[in-house]
Enzyme design. Structure first.
Site, PDB file in Angstrom:
ATOM      1  N   ASP A 273      41.522   0.690  25.307  1.00 50.41           N
ATOM      2  CA  ASP A 273      41.226   1.273  24.002  1.00 50.41           C
ATOM      3  C   ASP A 273      41.837   2.684  23.985  1.00 50.41           C
ATOM      4  O   ASP A 273      42.152   3.252  25.033  1.00 50.41           O
ATOM      5  CB  ASP A 273      39.723   1.315  23.718  1.00 50.41           C
ATOM      6  CG  ASP A 273      39.439   1.482  22.218  1.00 50.41           C
ATOM      7  OD1 ASP A 273      40.363   1.890  21.470  1.00 50.41           O
ATOM      8  OD2 ASP A 273      38.305   1.227  21.790  1.00 50.41           O
TER       9      ASP A 273
HETATM   10  C1  BGC Z   1      39.021   1.725  18.431  1.00 50.33           C
HETATM   11  C2  BGC Z   1      39.813   0.439  18.521  1.00 50.33           C
HETATM   12  C3  BGC Z   1      41.068   0.584  17.711  1.00 50.33           C
HETATM   13  C4  BGC Z   1      41.861   1.751  18.256  1.00 50.33           C
HETATM   14  C5  BGC Z   1      43.196   1.979  17.580  1.00 50.33           C
HETATM   15  C6  BGC Z   1      39.844   2.953  18.728  1.00 50.33           C
HETATM   16  O1  BGC Z   1      39.157   4.105  18.321  1.00 50.33           O
HETATM   17  O2  BGC Z   1      37.910   1.662  19.286  1.00 50.33           O
HETATM   18  O3  BGC Z   1      39.044  -0.635  18.071  1.00 50.33           O
HETATM   19  O4  BGC Z   1      41.805  -0.601  17.705  1.00 50.33           O
HETATM   20  O5  BGC Z   1      41.080   2.925  18.087  1.00 50.33           O
HETATM   21  O6  BGC Z   1      43.035   2.534  16.333  1.00 50.33           O
END
Ligand code: BGC
Length: 764
Positions: A273
């Site tokens: 993530d």
């Molecule tokens: C989130 C993810 C997301 C990623 C990219 C993160 O803050 O937890 O689910 O895909 O950002 O935007």
């Protein structure tokens, strides 16, 4: 608001700093120089050939995003892996998210939230939803859809609950499978997220965000949706921000290497993530294959690791090979990209899917005196800011989708009512009672914002909204409440109102969908994918040590399992939802022995009312007491549409896993000898049919979880590497701290309607 605006602004700024990617298709020269472009070759040969041609630096460039040290996202998309033109490797854009194309892109369809898709219990609709996602992600030129979220709702306050399919692993798994297949059938890689037990925002991406959870609860509850995603061929999985039993999810050998890649046989890649990586060598050895959004751990730091032997070259090859395998498998080397970030990708067909999901996923919770659908009504009061400017189509954070425009409830009802010459009047709170007194029916719209990065403080609506509902209900006995929320709320006024509809975050077609339901053009068919507690203190993790403390002491008793185990009466149980008609259940038949590979269960569902309607028949299994399971577990469901007076046989399938429990000593699934009760009905608390199945012998029904692969110890980098990390990844630590801190401050407001009603008090 502040934080999100900052993020959005930074996102927008970063997007301006980059050049838009080109869409090159391989020329004859390229094909000669890059023999792996031959799509007739087996995928594994293509992977081997290409890996053999790559330099160490080229391999490293494949395993991380290209955002700079101070950028919160990758160029153009949430994440971007650079192309390698010399080797004809196309760039790989990773795009949010689970409810439509996010990342501040415009010209996209704002779909209803995944929780609303969960309320449809409809894998056909999940396919259509996945198709829209894929077509729009591809239309924007990206190759990976950061979707679906297969996390489960453990507590109704979870800020990201709206991004999930609800509280049950079977429901989530079935919908995820349908969606993943639809996404990948269109040549876009799906990324199931967030591995695993990522159930809260509070203290996220810090050591305090630690899920202390038993192996059995992980295996029976939090991990199965990932297994189902793998079985559907998911190309990638994202590891989460949280720690699990003290080890960061993106550094967790057990979750990634032993379970996901070993036990589930996942041959795709694992992405961190955004800013969730906290180690270099250890994370690679634990099984993470790609860092996002930058390369501060998996760029030069990983090069050092390979050079010093702390990370085997074969492991780097495995990381790159996993990414390439999925790119080859889904044709990313074989097609020229046609999409572009500026393209308008929403279409009338996509908008029609948004509407269908909003219609099918709205849940009718109460319909006193059969007030709904409206009949013989001459005037309607549409009340509350949430019917106009205060509408919420989409939740906040990375799952937020910008709608081209939202059909507000006021717009939709006014348009529909005009067909019958019905007078519609709008009023905000101040004039609500006056208008309600003068109309035949009153529909009160209330909304509540929820967002990534912050859990909700509670599950009550605002005092002002509760007071407005009570006042209106006193003024007009024909009052219906429509809830535009990211999850369960309490309803202190429930006995005083005639009707209640849960409309979740319904996307850009909200107004049309709710009008169709209120007027009976569509018969409500949604069923709750999450329990609505009578009060927060009733909820499974209501104690602060559990939530947000992270002690998963409720263990297997999550969601409805908790209420059943504790004999609590929730406000509305899991699986519940009314229709304008009624259904009865009869003739349960269980065919086969527990010993058989599959057991078929059939039941008859009859529409006993007087209009066509749809029922979701649900099958729950109760284990023999020796297993220590909560009273009932959803194992299958079947949606059936019936004309009045007609019946249909619904058919469920149970396999060995459906009757198994996780044996935490043997680390495998086991089916105990004993009697299994099979119950069938229309909700977890309305199960008129019951039968049973006997298993004669106790047998193991799976292999055990494999041991950790060599060179993959739990834990972080060694001390020297940690020092070097601190120098190359300063922003990661700062961002993690900022994320943790942001989770503790107030929720930003979330109103999204573009156009408030023009003539509010006259309805004009
Ligand atoms: C989130 C993810 C997301 C990623 C990219 C993160 O803050 O937890 O689910 O895909 O950002 O935007």
């Amino acid at each position: 608001m502040r934080r999100w605006v900052v993020l959005l602004t930074l996102t927008a700024l970063t997007s301006l700093l980059v050049t838009v990617p080109s869409t090159a298709s391989p020329s004859a020269d390229e094909s000669e120089a890059c023999p792996w472009l031959d799509s007739g070759l087996p995928v594994e040969n293509r992977v081997r050939q290409l890996l053999g041609a790559m330099t160490l630096d080229e391999k490293l460039s494949m395993v991380h995003g290209s955002a700079g040290p101070l950028e919160f996202v990758g160029p153009v998309y949430a994440g971007l892996v650079q192309a390698i033109p010399r080797l004809c490797v196309p760039e790989l854009g990773l795009s949010d998210g689970p409810a439509g194309v996010g990342n501040s892109h415009t010209g996209v369809t704002q779909l209803p939230a995944p929780l609303m898709l969960g309320a449809t219990w409809d894998s056909g609709l999940a396919e259509e939803y996945g198709a829209v996602l894929a077509e729009e992600v591809a239309g924007k030129g990206a190759g990976v859809a950061l979707s679906p979220s297969v996390d489960l709702i453990r507590d109704p306050r979870a800020g990201r609950g709206f991004e999930t399919f609800g509280e049950d692993p079977r429901l989530a798994g079935v919908l995820a499978q349908a969606q993943i297949r639809a996404i990948q059938d269109r040549g876009v890689l799906a990324q199931a997220k967030h591995l695993a037990a990522y159930n809260q925002e509070t203290a996220r991406n810090t050591r305090l965000g630690n899920a202390v959870v038993s192996e059995r609860a992980l295996q029976e509850f939090y991990l199965p949706p990932f297994e189902q995603a793998v079985d559907a061929g998911a190309a990638s999985v994202m590891c989460g921000y949280n720690h699990v039993n003290g080890v960061h999810a993106c550094n967790n050998t057990y979750l990634i290497s032993q379970v996901l890649k070993g036990q589930f046989g996942f041959d795709g890649f694992v992405t961190s993530d955004w800013f969730a990586l906290h180690a270099s060598h250890a994370a690679a050895n634990a099984g993470v294959d790609m860092q996002m959004p930058s390369g501060c751990y998996f760029g030069p730091r990983l090069r050092d690791g390979v050079r010093t032997g702390k990370v085997a070259l074969s492991r780097l090859d495995d990381m790159v090979g996993r990414i390439l395998r999925q790119m080859f498998r889904h044709g990313l080397f074989d097609r020229s990209r046609t999409g572009s970030p500026d393209a308008v990708v929403t279409t009338p067909e996509h908008v029609a899917v948004a509407r269908k999901v909003a219609e099918q996923g709205s849940v009718l919770l109460k319909n006193g005196a059969d007030l709904l659908p409206f009949q013989g009504v001459d005037s309607i009061a549409v009340l509350g800011r949430a019917a106009g400017a205060g509408v919420i189509g989409s939740g906040g954070g990375s799952a937020h989708v910008i709608a081209p425009s939202i059909v507000t409830p006021f717009d939709g009802i006014k348009r529909r009512a005009a067909r019958e010459g019905i007078d519609v009047r709008f009023a905000e709170r101040a004039d609500a009672v006056k208008v309600a007194e003068a109309t035949d029916v009153a529909v009160v719209f209330v909304s509540q914002w929820s967002s990534e990065s912050k859990d909700r403080g509670g599950i009550a609506l605002s005092h002002a909204d509760n007071a407005m509902i009570e006042d209106v209900a006193r003024a007009n006995p024909n009052t219906v409440v429509v809830l535009n929320t990211g999850g369960p709320v309490t309803m202190p006024w429930l006995d005083d109102v005639a009707g209640v509809v849960a409309a979740w975050y319904p996307g850009q077609e909200y107004g049309n969908a709710i009008a169709a339901l209120l007027f009976g053009d569509v018969n409500p068919a949604g069923k709750l994918p999450v329990t609505f507690p009578a009060a927060l203190r009733q909820a499974p993790a209501a104690d602060p040590p559990r939530f947000p403390g992270g002690h998963y002491d409720e263990d297997l008793a999550v969601g409805y399992r908790w209420y059943d185990q504790q004999r609590l009466r929730p406000l509305f149980p899991f699986g519940f939802g009314l229709s304008y008609t009624e259904f009865s259940y009869s003739d349960l038949r269980i065919a086969g022995q527990a010993e058989a590979e599959t057991v078929t269960v059939e039941a008859t569902v009859t529409n006993t009312g007087d209009r066509r309607g749809t029922e979701v028949a649900q099958l729950y299994v109760s284990h023999p007491a020796v297993d220590g399971e909560p009273p009932r577990l959803l194992k299958d469901f079947e949606k059936v549409e019936l004309d009045p007076g007609r019946s249909a046989r619904v058919r469920f399938t149970l396999d060995a896993r459906s009757l198994s429990h996780w044996d935490a000593e043997a680390h495998r699934w086991v089916r105990s000898a004993g009697d299994y009760v099979i119950s069938v009905g229309g909700s977890s608390r309305d199960l008129p049919l019951a039968g049973s199945l006997r298993a004669q012998r106790t047998v193991a029904t799976s292999e055990p979880t494999p041991p950790p692969p060599p060179g993959a110890p739990e834990g972080g980098d060694d001390a020297l590497t940690k020092l070097a990390n601190a120098a190359t990844c300063p922003s990661e630590g700062a961002y993690a701290a900022a994320l943790g801190a942001a989770s503790l401050v107030g929720l930003p407001p979330g109103e999204q309607a573009e156009t408030p009603p023009r003539n509010p008090s006259s309805g004009g």
